[in-house]
Every structure is written in structure tokens, then in C-alpha cells.
Design a protein around this motif. Structure first.
Motif, PDB file in Angstrom:
ATOM      1  N   GLY A 164       0.883  -1.183  -0.087  1.00 24.39           N
ATOM      2  CA  GLY A 164      -0.016   0.136  -0.089  1.00 24.39           C
ATOM      3  C   GLY A 164       0.972   1.188   0.040  1.00 24.39           C
ATOM      4  N   VAL A 165       0.099   2.248   0.620  1.00 31.38           N
ATOM      5  CA  VAL A 165       1.080   3.521   0.734  1.00 31.38           C
ATOM      6  C   VAL A 165       2.206   3.635   1.806  1.00 31.38           C
ATOM      7  N   ASP A 166       3.178   4.051   1.668  1.00 32.74           N
ATOM      8  CA  ASP A 166       4.071   4.137   2.807  1.00 32.74           C
ATOM      9  C   ASP A 166       3.842   5.209   3.733  1.00 32.74           C
ATOM     10  N   HIS A 167       3.058   4.874   4.896  1.00 34.40           N
ATOM     11  CA  HIS A 167       2.492   5.916   5.693  1.00 34.40           C
ATOM     12  C   HIS A 167       3.236   6.780   6.215  1.00 34.40           C
ATOM     13  N   THR A 210      -8.452   6.705   5.880  1.00 33.68           N
ATOM     14  CA  THR A 210      -9.628   7.669   5.500  1.00 33.68           C
ATOM     15  C   THR A 210      -8.990   8.961   5.063  1.00 33.68           C
ATOM     16  N   LEU A 211      -8.293   9.405   5.698  1.00 32.01           N
ATOM     17  CA  LEU A 211      -7.647  10.905   5.486  1.00 32.01           C
ATOM     18  C   LEU A 211      -6.816  10.868   4.140  1.00 32.01           C
ATOM     19  N   GLU A 212      -5.882   9.536   4.293  1.00 35.61           N
ATOM     20  CA  GLU A 212      -5.169   9.647   2.912  1.00 35.61           C
ATOM     21  C   GLU A 212      -5.903   9.610   1.752  1.00 35.61           C
ATOM     22  N   GLU A 213      -7.255   8.880   1.523  1.00 31.33           N
ATOM     23  CA  GLU A 213      -8.008   8.552   0.766  1.00 31.33           C
ATOM     24  C   GLU A 213      -8.648  10.077   0.305  1.00 31.33           C
ATOM     25  N   LYS A 214      -9.145  10.900   1.374  1.00 30.58           N
ATOM     26  CA  LYS A 214      -9.580  12.164   1.280  1.00 30.58           C
ATOM     27  C   LYS A 214      -8.473  13.105   0.607  1.00 30.58           C
ATOM     28  N   CYS A 249      -2.756  12.743  12.400  1.00 29.00           N
ATOM     29  CA  CYS A 249      -3.515  11.674  12.801  1.00 29.00           C
ATOM     30  C   CYS A 249      -2.553  10.592  13.394  1.00 29.00           C
ATOM     31  N   LYS A 250      -3.150   9.900  14.382  1.00 28.93           N
ATOM     32  CA  LYS A 250      -2.465   8.717  14.996  1.00 28.93           C
ATOM     33  C   LYS A 250      -3.104   7.469  14.756  1.00 28.93           C
ATOM     34  N   ASP A 251      -4.403   7.407  14.577  1.00 33.64           N
ATOM     35  CA  ASP A 251      -5.215   6.258  14.324  1.00 33.64           C
ATOM     36  C   ASP A 251      -4.861   5.587  12.684  1.00 33.64           C
TER      37      ASP A 251
END
Lengths: 445, 445, 445, 445
Positions: free
Chosen positions: C43-46, D67-71, D59-61
Motif C-alpha cells: 500500500g502507501v508508505d504511511h 480515510t484521511l489519505e483517501e481524502k 493523525c495517529k489512528d
């Protein structure tokens, strides 16, 4: 003789193929020898036929007569016919035979006198090809810029009526507001056997130059979301189809009528594509007029025929004299016609219109051969049921048009409901259906 | 008579069309009347022919003889022939004529005695169709699951040799390790005129059930990046083409040979697709064997013919007696053949193999009609140059196979280099090329 | 991770191909593992994204912000997306991906709770497929009996709305007075992606059984000289197109809208084929009605809702009691609905028409989800700009139709000139355009 | 902003279509305005993105992060991207977008300095087109004289490497012993997106003039019974495929690699057509050599670089002096190169061969840009895994060839088994696989 019931078809096929390969490499002289031998040695067994005829002539029994007829029928088929049938079974064999007949027609043309057996040979091939080129075996194809280059190159090369100068010309002839349809035959697929060029417009066109150089372009009706080009046809404008060139491309198919079928099929296509299409007409050359006129002007009876009225002669004489003072009137006229000199002189263009139009109308409408129109294009369209509709002064100003018919062209118009009657009336009673204009012109003096 | 030189072709076309429409609605009786009238009133003008024959018979001049021959040739063409030519020009007209000839053949079949003029009519149509179905006008098409449903439905319906039970069967017959090729004709495009089913394998197959139920599937050679299915053909495995069904679908084309051309074309296709293909063979039914055997067994001379050897009779007798104690030996044999009872009895299957194989080999190899093999399938393949290769015991265990030929099938093998010689030798000298196995079987006692 | 700028594309292609081959052999469990690993490891490298987001958030320079945005955009593309792009480049790769997404949707459906990363994975594939199945890449094809068996077999298998029983049924659905159009995609050519069945008639049809069993056949308009069949369409009779079945066949394309485009294209085709076509309407199922009704009847508030009027209850009660004397009214109603028992009782068919029609109209017109029609078929057509036109009692008497919607069907009618307005009004203001009949039914008590 | 979830797609489509029509009539200036406005007003909402980035960064969760990445991913898609997607859905929309990108690339090329947002816009279109022109969506087509005139005209117009003078030239390029393959895309069907010209021969060709003027014709292998032409290919002679021209025709597809795929597919086609095909090689121009040489000769360091050896200078000097006595050596050299004067002087052709061959080998093999070959054609073939095989003196004597590369051409040879390794080694380790000849030339002094 290699015809025989009990020969393996493989042997036959190989022999026939070999024969064709030899023929393809032969020169004109060899071919003539080949034809002569075929005609004489592989023709009918005349003695056998004579005997069979005698037997038949003296037979009284009905059933037995049938048998003898069947026998005689077989005996009358020349052995060469069987060879041609075999050739037709080879791949490309049909095209080979069409080309062979072209050679044969040449040979007959060149032969002096004694060619009865060559003609019999020719009749045999014609009958066979007639069976093979039956209308049901021909495919109607529309030719466009999306057609193959091979096809388009041939369309260009075969166009004799209004020759194309280059590929831009060609692109226009198959582009918007035109339809180019051909008949093809399965056994020679890339070959357009007959070609019909049609121009789509809103009136009965009178000049072919306008057609060939037309640039009318309208915004396309948006069939697709975004137009790829900004020029196209306007179906609301189009009411008239002008057949402005029809060509049979295979001389080897001489005597097998296909052009009339092509016109008929194209009319059907156009009707279904353009529901508002109501007028169908040719714009045709008059290939024999100048020749006929020249010959009439040379004839002893030119004066008694009253080719020109006295008024006309009076008007032309002073102009003619500016060209030559010592030649007589008709001689000058013939000179002026020969290289189209008259067309460069506005005075002559003006003064000749009336007499030439009349003479041409007479040529088309009155001059006959065995009861039918002498002009071959006229005969073709009249046979199809068209009406001789309008003679057009300066309809074709090309050197070719001036040379053939002093620049005149004629419309043969197809009224679909009357074609059958007209055709029947022409063929059975030799009656030419002509418009008032034509009839008026003929009588005009 | 509406044949005539000077009739408008539009008039003609409409009349002919009307006639066809009437015919299509006619019943059997009407059709017979129509045929009879055509044959008699629109046949040849016998008086005219007789006169023409007389003139020809007495003519001495060569050139004039040619003219008289041409005249007589024309006179011998029945007027009906002209009608049929016109019909062929209509759309769908060729198919109409093929179907009309089917009706005519039926009528001839049902007629008693006096049908000479119907037969003459039939010959005329056959000659015309022969010209039209010349091999050069037929298209070779491969039929697959990607072909049209219309075509596949017909393939299914026409398959008489090994009928298909359902669409799954059909899908297999056009699927991997099979090739189904057809000839189509331009004038009836969705119609498979001849159909050839071929099985691709690595040996000369001996049983048709194995072909029809084969499930061998191999991993496909990866032509595409990702396979869409995991079954396909292995070109390294395939060395042999088995022609296991060939069907001429149009009875109206009886007498016009097309099957041999189809085989030849398919061989060429397969050679180019499979460079490792080396063996070509049919796996053929023997449609006439049981009929011939039955008739021989009934014949007075059955004993003198020595159909069965004494040893064979001795072996069979005790088993026959378990079926009927009061009928004689041959009567029981005939009964056992009639509904294939013998096939359910392992004792009979064992004891009959040797005599039936010998008798069938004799039937194929020895029994003749006018010098050629009596069995029509044998005659077809031998004419094509095939070798009578191998007789297969229990090659077709279907009721049909058992009924026609006591379950035997035969391979006719095509050695491409010898086909020409074989074909010639068979046709000219009536020599059947047969394998050692066949020759051995014939003599075996 | 094998994504990288400087890898040979040949290496990449082989690796991706291998991966696909492994996947094709994997079982459900393996696939889930594969998805999970892709979603989490590829996936994405967070961390990288977080840093990039931080950098962007604190950047002040406009041009540099653009660069950081581009960087972040790249960082947000999961590595798996790159893999999917590579797969799409393989032959048959697109179909592979569509099928893989079907598996993924299954996996998501079965997963409990924690499936956020699977859903992210799914979104990525959906976006990619959305690009690839852009309407411009889809081909409109008409399916007829001349189409390939492969295509027709799929048409038959995919038809869920009104299933076909056999190949005769199928032949009818693609025969005269019907049009079956599909969208295909170049990368999976024999696959009908969306299928639309249309019935051609002269009125807004109210019953699908009449469509599926219609046998109206008329004499063909003689396009050809001789008819091959005596049944065909009458263009003068046809004024109305009924869309009676639309199917999206690929679950892997869920969320990518294609059906509306197919309807639009088919309308255009029909307009050009039938100039007299003026009416366009669906005849649609109401898949959610019975479910909604059942749930409403079970609900606590069923009485306060006044689902049925007192008059209706009074009329039904005595009949219900003939079925069960001890259960309460609603319980019996539910029982009668469950296996369509009511439909066999003429009394119930009569008495239920009014209340069921009203309730169904309410379900379609009043019941909403997020402001839009709850019924998915209704939502689809309203979004396309159709008008909710007519509710048809006993429009589908098949078990399926009775089960889904108590046998009712509904017409959504397309008034071409108003579609845009209607669609806009529905999408932006949630206004449903409905006919008087529908509005009247809703209020009826 | 007209992007929005709840807008009717009909409204959208009409607006987008109108926009495109306006664009098509716009001039260069208008287009620049349009691009600028799109880039700036319909780009990303930078404030919104900044906020979204901030939220994500803090964001930590894990699940919420997704979700925020998608956004954020959504927020980073410029609004213009949505417009382009809509355009791609219109008929001819894809071609429109390709052409629009051509305009945009022009605008970027002409813009000075501040074009970051135009570049961002360009990246967006490139990504979209990259998805649409994925290799799976391209069709391989062979172009022959049987292809459409439309296609062949384009093939002719797009040929830049070795231009065709006329239609006869063109016919030869698609005729016997050549293969012309193109990729087409469904959404712009008559457009050859990439074109590859291949010459079929028995050796690695060294001169393109020989290819372009080759007339070798052999007797055809008799695939058909009778040959239609007496020239054709000899499959036993053909062992080598020379790729002598590859062209990407759409500038709007810059950056989307297709040529390598075309070569790969063509190799596969040729392998299956010619089982004896074993050698694959390009015959390529060296577009950058003369430019690089000129610039090196002008450079200050030309002497320290030892471009020419002393022996070479000694040999050339006396000849150079016959051209100009007052200019210095390098100046004369540059003059001689400028208009290919050297090529008309046999002395220079002789003396320059060694130094120019060495310098060119160095240019190809040694001169780099970011680690990879500077010459773009070299880079293309090396990336595909080809070997730098042979430098050919006087391989292209056309003015163009002389001007670009002093008449030299180079073969890049494809050894199918090693392509993967070579490609990987080049891309990952920047190693150029070169033949001994090339390596020898480089070191030669």
C-alpha cells in the motif's frame, strides 16, 4: 483430346494449370496460334455432328428424339469449352479467362477475313462467362477513401470518361456528395468489374466540370460528439443523383450486360440512404456525335440534307472567312472542328450553339442503327428505360468533351415508375421517350 | 413464350419474380404440373430442331456449317433454360433453383415410366448449376464456436453421419483438436454447401466413438500473455488428420462434385497450419455392406458362393441354435443381423469378427458396378486417389453403424504424392489401390 | 517492492505474468492472503506520506508547493496500483483484473470488521478500471442470430431478469421485432459487458410475458427479390422501443456506470433505423418492493402507518380467514405473500390490486435513501432523466416477478427532450418526475 | 466549478462538448489563456489540500489515517482532471485530448520561466493518456496495399526517417519483402499511433538506400493455382528482419512508451510467419552525432580532447588547404561538415572514414546523459535490450543522413534470449552491451 469421362481430376487439373502457365508467357503470335489450334482442332467434331444431325432428322419416336437431341447437344459443345470450364475451376482462373477473351477479341479484330472459327470460340467463352457473371454473383461495394489503395488505384486507372489527374482528384471523387459504387466478383475480388460515379445535388446538373471541381461543403450533422472534420453532406439539400460516369472495366466481358444492373442497385441504395431523393439522371457524353457530324459534312449529300439553314450559313460565313479565304465553307467548318479551334472564338461559340444543338439532337433522336439509337450511350440508357431529357450546351469543356461532341452533354433521366414502360416501348417498338426540349430541338430550324 | 431478344429486362425480371412467388406457394401436385408444362411446352421446338438438323446434315461449306452448328446449338437450348438463367439473376434466385431441382428430383423419383422430358429438364438445370457452382466460386470457411449461430445450427442439422445430440456436442465438434471446414457460395452465404469434419491426432484412428467422445486436452502453448482457458491443442502431438464426416447438404446439387475439392483444400490448410502433419486418412462408413450381405445371404447361390467357411459355420451353428431351433442357419443369421441382436452376444461378436471382416473386405474390394467399387463412399475416395487402407472391427458401435455395416468402418488413406497416380489408375484401369491388410482379408478363409 | 524507475520492462513483464499464473491457481484462502499482503505491504508508505504531508502543510512558496503536491500525489499512489497497471498491459490482463476485483469484492463481503485496507485496495482497482472502461473505449454491437455462438451463449447465460429456457427462446430474443445491443471492450472482445434487450412495438407495453412470448410476424418488406423467409418487421407499425432487460455482466466493474450510456447509444441507433420511432420506455422490475412491504408489515408501526385502509382490511379479512383462522391479519398476509399463494386465488388478485398498487407506488415514489429513490432500478432510470410513467398490475406473472414485486412492473419513460432537465432536477433537487397515474396512485386511499 | 457529485451526466456532457467546440475554433493565444485558467483556477484547492495535509500529519489512528489519505488523494486531483476524463468519454474525445496536449506542450515550450502550473496540468493529462494508451488497448495491424487509402496516406505523411517521394515509393514500402506494422487505438481507429517498417532479407543490412531502392523479386511460391503477379517473397531466403524506421506519430503521447511494445509484437508476428527467421536488427539513424561533433570541434578543449590523432590531422591538412588557405584547421572542418561538402570529395570520404567512425562510436558508446546514452535512438534500443552491433560507414547517403550523422548508420541487434538481461543491465547498471567492432572502434587511434 484430353477430354474424357474417366480421367482423374488431379491429372486434368495439373495439365490445365501447365497450359495456363505456358499461355501467360506466350507472345501475341503464339497466342494466335493457340487460339487457331483450339478453334480448329478442339472445336466440334463436324463429321460426328453431321451424323448425329442426320440421325435426329430421321427419328420418329418422341422419347428417342429426346435422347438424340441430348446427344447432339453434347456433340455441339466444342472440346475447348471443356478446357475453359476446367480453367474456371483454378484459383484466379476466371480472371485468366476474362483476360484470354480480351486477347481473343484482339486477335479477331486483327484477323482478316477467315475468322469464323475464332468467332465460334469467342461465342463459347462468352456464354461461359455470361453464366459466371450472372448478376446474382456480383457484389455491390461502395468505394470510399477508406477502401483499399489497391481498389482506389484501379478506380483511378479505369476512369476513362473524366480522367483523374492525381490522388487529390481521386479523393474528391469518393468523398462527400459523391457515391462511387462498383460490382466485384468473388473470383477476382480486388477488381471493380463495373464502376458507377454518382454526384449528389439538388438539381439536374448540366455541366460535368462543375461536378468535378465542386467544393460545396457544409457543416456536418453531428452524428458523433466531436467532429473529426468540419465538412460533410447535408441530407436536406440532396434531392438528386447524377450518374456522371459509368465504366465497364473488363473488355473480356464484352457482350455481358452489367451496367444496367449496377444503376438499378445504386438507385435502391440511394433511396434507402436519402429518403428525400426524388430525381435520378445521368449526365452523359455523346461519344459519336463529332464523328457523325464530320462524316455528314464530308458527304456528297451535305447540302441536300440541309444540315445548316441558310440563315446559319449566312451568319457563319463571314467568321469562317477570317480563318481561311480560299477553302470552301464546309472545309473550313471541318478544320475548325478538328482541333476545337471554334471553341476559342467567342463569335463561333455564340453562332454555332443553335445549329450544333439541333444537329446533335437529331443525331441522338433520329439517327438509327437497326432501328435503335446509333449513339451507344444513348442506346444503353434508353434500353434501361431512361428518358432523353436535356441536351446541355458546353456541358463538357474538356478537350475530350469538345472532341467527341463539340462540348455538349446530355441528361438521360430515370423516372422510376416509368422505366419499365419506356424500356419495353424502346425495345419492342423502337420508340424513344424524349422531353419537349429534345423534341423541340430536333425540329428547330 | 416470353423469351425474346427485344423485351425490356425490367419486364422480364418482374414476370420471373412473380412466377417464383407463385411457385413458392405451390403444393406438390401444382409443382409437378409446372414441371411437366415447362418440360413439354418450354422445351426444345422439336420440329425446328429437326429442320435445322436436316440443313446441317446436308451442308457442304465449312464456314456455313459453323453457322448452322451455332444455330442448331441455340435451337437445342430449351426455352426453360432461359427462364432458369433469369431466376439465377434474382436475389436468392440461385438457392431457389437449387431447391426447385430438389423438388424436380423428387418428382422424377415418384414418376412412373414416362419421365424422359422431366429428365431432360433436370439435365438442363444441372448443367446451369454446374456452371454456377464451379469450384472457383466456392469459399472455404472454417467453422468454430466463434462462427455465427445461424451457421452452427445448420452444421448441426445437416450432420447425418454422426448426429449431434445437443449444443455441447456441437461445441466439441468445432473445438480443440477438430477442424470443421465448409464450402459456401456467395449467392447463398449462410449455407454450408459441403461440410468436412476432421479430427487431429497422432495415429490413424480406428473408432469413431473415440473421436466423438474424446476429451484429451492439453495445456495451451502460451500464444497470449495470460491464457483465457487452460485447454488447447499441442501442435507437437498432432501428426494426423482424420476426415470422419463429409456431407453434401444440397440435394439440388446432386451430380455436381464438390467434396473432393473440399478435401484437397482442407489438406492444404492443415499442411500450412501444422508443419508436422504427415498422415491424412478418412474414417468412413460402409453404407452398403449390410444391405449387400443380407441380399447375398438370401440369394439362391449363397452356398455355392461360400460366403462362410465350413469351420465358421460349425462355430456359429451352436450359438445360432440358442436363438432359434427351428429356423435354418441363414434365416437365423438374417434375423440376428436385422436388429443387431448379434452385437449384444459376446460369443457372436467373437465368432463373427473373422467372417464379417472378410466379407466386408470382399464387398469393398471385389464387388463392382460398371467396373467401379459398388460402395458409394469407397468409389468417392478411390476416385480422389485414396488407398483402401484398413478395415476396423467395431469402428462404429452406434445403432446406425451396426445397421449399415455391422459396426465396421474403413480408413481410406491419402498419400499426397500418389493421389494422382492412384486416381488415374482407378479411373482409367479400374484398379483399386489397397493395403496388405485389405488384400489379406479378402483372401482369408 | 519491485516497483522502480530503472528496471527493465522485460523483467517486470515476466514477473507480473508469473504472479498472475500463480493467482489463477490459488484458492479462496490464498487469494485473501494475497489481497491482505498487497493491501498492507504494497500500500502507501504511511510514514513517508506523513512526512510529505507535514512538509506540504508548512510550505509557503507557491511554486514549491506545486512540487510538494506532485510528490505527495505520487506518495499516495499505493505500490499495488503500479502492479495492477502492469497487469493491464498483459494480453487478457484487463479481464484478469476485472475477475480479481470480483474476488476482492467477495473477500470484502466476507470479511468481518477490519477491512479498511482491503477497501482502499478496491478503490484503487476501481479507479484504474474506471479509466479503462471509459465510455469511449466501449464498442456498441448488435447481437443477432448471425452473431457468434460464443457471444450468444454468453447473452443467454448472463440474462438474469427474464431467463431463457433454451436456444429457441434465445433465437427469439435476438430475432425480428427485438434489438439486443451490447457494449464490448477491446481488451475482452467476446465478452458482452452490458446487455440491453429492446422490444419494438406500437405502444408502451405493460406485460413482459407478452414480450417474451410474442409471435407477431408480418410479411417482410421485399428488400430482396425473393424472400428467404416469410416473416419480418413492419417499420410502419413500429413506433415504440421498450427496454425490457438491462444487465451489467461484470461484477468486477461495480461502481463504473455504463448502462446509461448504452441506453443513450441504443436510442440513437433506433432513431436512425426507425424514423417513425417516437416513444422510448423501459418495462422494469421493482426488485425491492416485496422486501420493503414484508418488512413494513412486520414493523411495530404497521398500524399507525395505515398501510391498508379499513375498507381494504374489511374486504380482505374474510378471505384471509379461509386460509387461517387463528393467525392475525398481518401474519396471514405475510404468509400469503411468502410463496405467492395469493396469486392462485382470484378473490385475492381482485381485492389486493388496489392496495398493492398504492403501496408499490408509495415505495417507488416516496421511500428514499439519502434523498434518492430507494429502489435501485428506479434510481438508475431517474438518474438518466426518465419519468416514472406507469405501474402495471400483473406485468410479470413469473415466479420471480411475483416474488420480487407481487407481479407488478413499472415503465420508466424517456422523453428525449426532457431527459436533461429531469436528470438535473432529480440529481440536484431530488425531485422525481412522475406521471399523473403514479401521483394519483400514491394518494389513493 | 462544474465538478460535482450530484450533477446530471447529460448536463455535464453537453457542457463539455460545447467547451471542446469552442476550443477547436480558438487561436494560439486563446488556447494559452484557456490552459492558464485551467491550470490555475481548476487546479488543486491549495488551501484545502494544506488543511487536509495538516490533519493527516497529526493523525495517529491507522484506520482513520487511511480515510484521511483517501481524502487527500482526492483533494490532490485537480478539478481539470475531471474535465479531461469527461472529454475522453465523448466520441473522438481521446484524439481531441491528444491534440490538446500537443498544443499544451507547444505552449510550455514557448513559455518563459513561470510555467510550473502548466507543467502540472501536462502531467495530469499525461497520466490519464498513459492509462488509456495502455498496451492492452492497442491493436497491432499490418499495413499493406490492401489497407485503406486513409491509413496509407497517413503512413506516408508520418514517415520522417526516410521520407517517401510518391505513391510508388509507398507501394514498395508495404510490398513484398517488407512488413509495415502499426499500433492503432480503438478511440482513433484510422490513426497509426506508432509505425514500424521492417525489411526482410538474409543478412544484417548496412545501408538504407539499398533497402529503400531494393528490387529483388523472386518467383512466388505457388500458393494459388494461377499466380496473379510474378513477384513475391522467398521464405527460404528470408532469415533476417531489419527494423529500418520506427515513428511515434502523436506528439501528444510524448512520454508514453509504445515503440518497444511494437517491436516485441512484430518480432512475435515474424517468428510465426517465418520459421527460419533468426536475426533481428535495427538499421538506425544517429540523430545527434553531427550536432555533438560540431559542438566538440568548436569547444575550447578540442585539442586537449584529442578528437583527431596527429596522423589524421597530417593527412587531412593538405586537403583542407585546397578549400581554404586562411582559416584554421577546425574552422575548415566545420565548414566542410556544414553543407556536406566533404562527401563530394573522394579524398575526404577516404581520409575521414577512420576518424569519423571512431568519433561516432565514442559518441554512441561513451557520451552519456544522467548515466545513459545521450543519443535518443541508442537509448531507446538499449533500454529494449538490444546490442550496439555495428557502425556502418555511408549507411545513409541522403542529405538528411549526411547532415545528422555524416552518413553513418548503426545496427542495434536484438538477440531474443539476451534482451531481458541486457535491458536490466543497462537500466540498473548503465552497462551498454556492444559488439567487438564497436568496442574496437572506440579505442582505435
Amino acid at each position: 483430346g484430353f477430354k474424357g469421362r474417366n480421367i482423374s481430376h488431379i491429372t486434368v487439373e495439373q495439365s490445365v494449370k501447365d497450359l495456363c502457365m505456358i499461355y501467360m508467357d506466350a507472345n501475341e503470335e503464339d497466342k494466335l496460334k493457340f487460339f487457331t489450334e483450339l478453334a480448329e482442332k478442339y472445336g466440334v467434331d463436324h463429321d460426328y455432328v453431321t451424323t448425329a444431325a442426320m440421325n435426329l432428322a430421321s427419328c420418329k419416336d418422341y422419347d428417342y428424339k429426346l435422347t438424340l437431341e441430348e446427344k447432339l447437344r453434347g456433340a455441339l459443345v466444342p472440346k475447348s469449352q471443356w478446357l475453359f470450364t476446367q480453367i474456371g475451376r483454378l484459383e484466379n482462373g476466371v480472371k485468366f479467362l476474362v483476360d484470354l477473351r480480351t486477347d481473343l477479341l484482339d486477335a479477331i479484330g486483327k484477323s482478316e477475313g477467315n475468322n469464323a472459327s475464332l468467332k465460334a470460340l469467342n461465342n463459347g467463352i462468352r456464354d461461359l462467362l455470361g453464366n459466371w457473371f450472372s448478376i446474382g454473383f456480383l457484389n455491390l461495394e461502395r468505394v470510399t477513401w477508406q477502401s483499399s489503395c489497391e481498389m482506389l488505384q484501379k478506380i483511378s486507372e479505369y476512369e476513362a470518361v473524366h480522367p483523374m489527374r492525381n490522388w487529390t482528384d481521386l479523393k474528391k471523387r469518393v468523398g462527400p456528395n459523391r457515391r462511387c459504387f462498383v460490382f466485384t466478383h468473388n473470383s477476382m475480388p480486388a477488381e471493380p468489374v463495373v464502376v458507377l460515379h454518382t454526384f449528389l445535388t439538388d438539381h439536374i446538373a448540366s455541366s460535368v466540370q462543375k461536378i468535378v471541381t465542386s467544393h460545396r461543403m457544409r457543416m456536418m450533422s453531428l452524428d458523433s460528439d466531436l467532429p473529426m472534420s468540419n465538412t460533410a453532406e447535408d441530407p436536406n439539400f440532396i434531392s438528386t443523383a447524377i450518374f456522371y460516369s459509368i465504366t465497364s472495366t473488363q473488355r473480356g466481358l464484352t457482350g455481358i450486360e452489367l451496367g444496367n444492373y449496377l444503376i438499378k442497385r445504386v438507385v435502391r441504395e440511394l433511396q434507402s440512404e436519402f429518403p428525400k431523393m426524388t430525381q435520378y439522371s445521368s449526365l452523359s457524353p455523346i461519344p459519336g456525335f463529332t464523328k457523325w457530324l464530320t462524316s455528314s459534312l464530308k458527304s456528297e449529300t451535305r447540302i441536300s440534307q440541309n444540315l445548316l439553314t441558310e440563315t446559319e450559313i449566312d451568319a457563319l460565313k463571314p467568321i469562317f472567312e477570317t480563318y481561311s479565304s480560299d477553302k470552301n465553307f464546309y472545309q473550313v467548318f471541318l478544320d475548325l472542328l478538328k482541333v476545337n479551334t471554334w471553341f476559342s472564338d467567342p463569335r463561333l461559340v455564340k453562332e454555332l450553339e443553335k445549329p450544333l444543338m439541333r444537329l446533335c439532337a437529331q443525331y441522338l433522336f433520329v439517327v438509327k442503327r437497326r432501328g435503335y439509337a446509333l449513339d451507344p450511350v444513348a442506346h444503353f440508357h434508353l434500353k434501361n428505360g431512361a428518358v432523353m431529357w436535356r441536351l446541355n450546351w458546353l456541358g463538357d469543356e474538356s478537350p475530350r468533351g469538345l472532341g467527341q461532341s463539340c462540348g455538349m452533354m446530355v441528361n438521360y433521366r430515370y423516372f422510376l415508375d416509368n422505366c419499365e414502360n419506356n424500356s419495353q416501348n424502346y425495345m419492342e417498338n423502337q420508340v424513344i421517350q424524349a422531353s419537349d426540349q429534345m423534341q423541340h430541338l430536333v425540329k428547330l430550324t
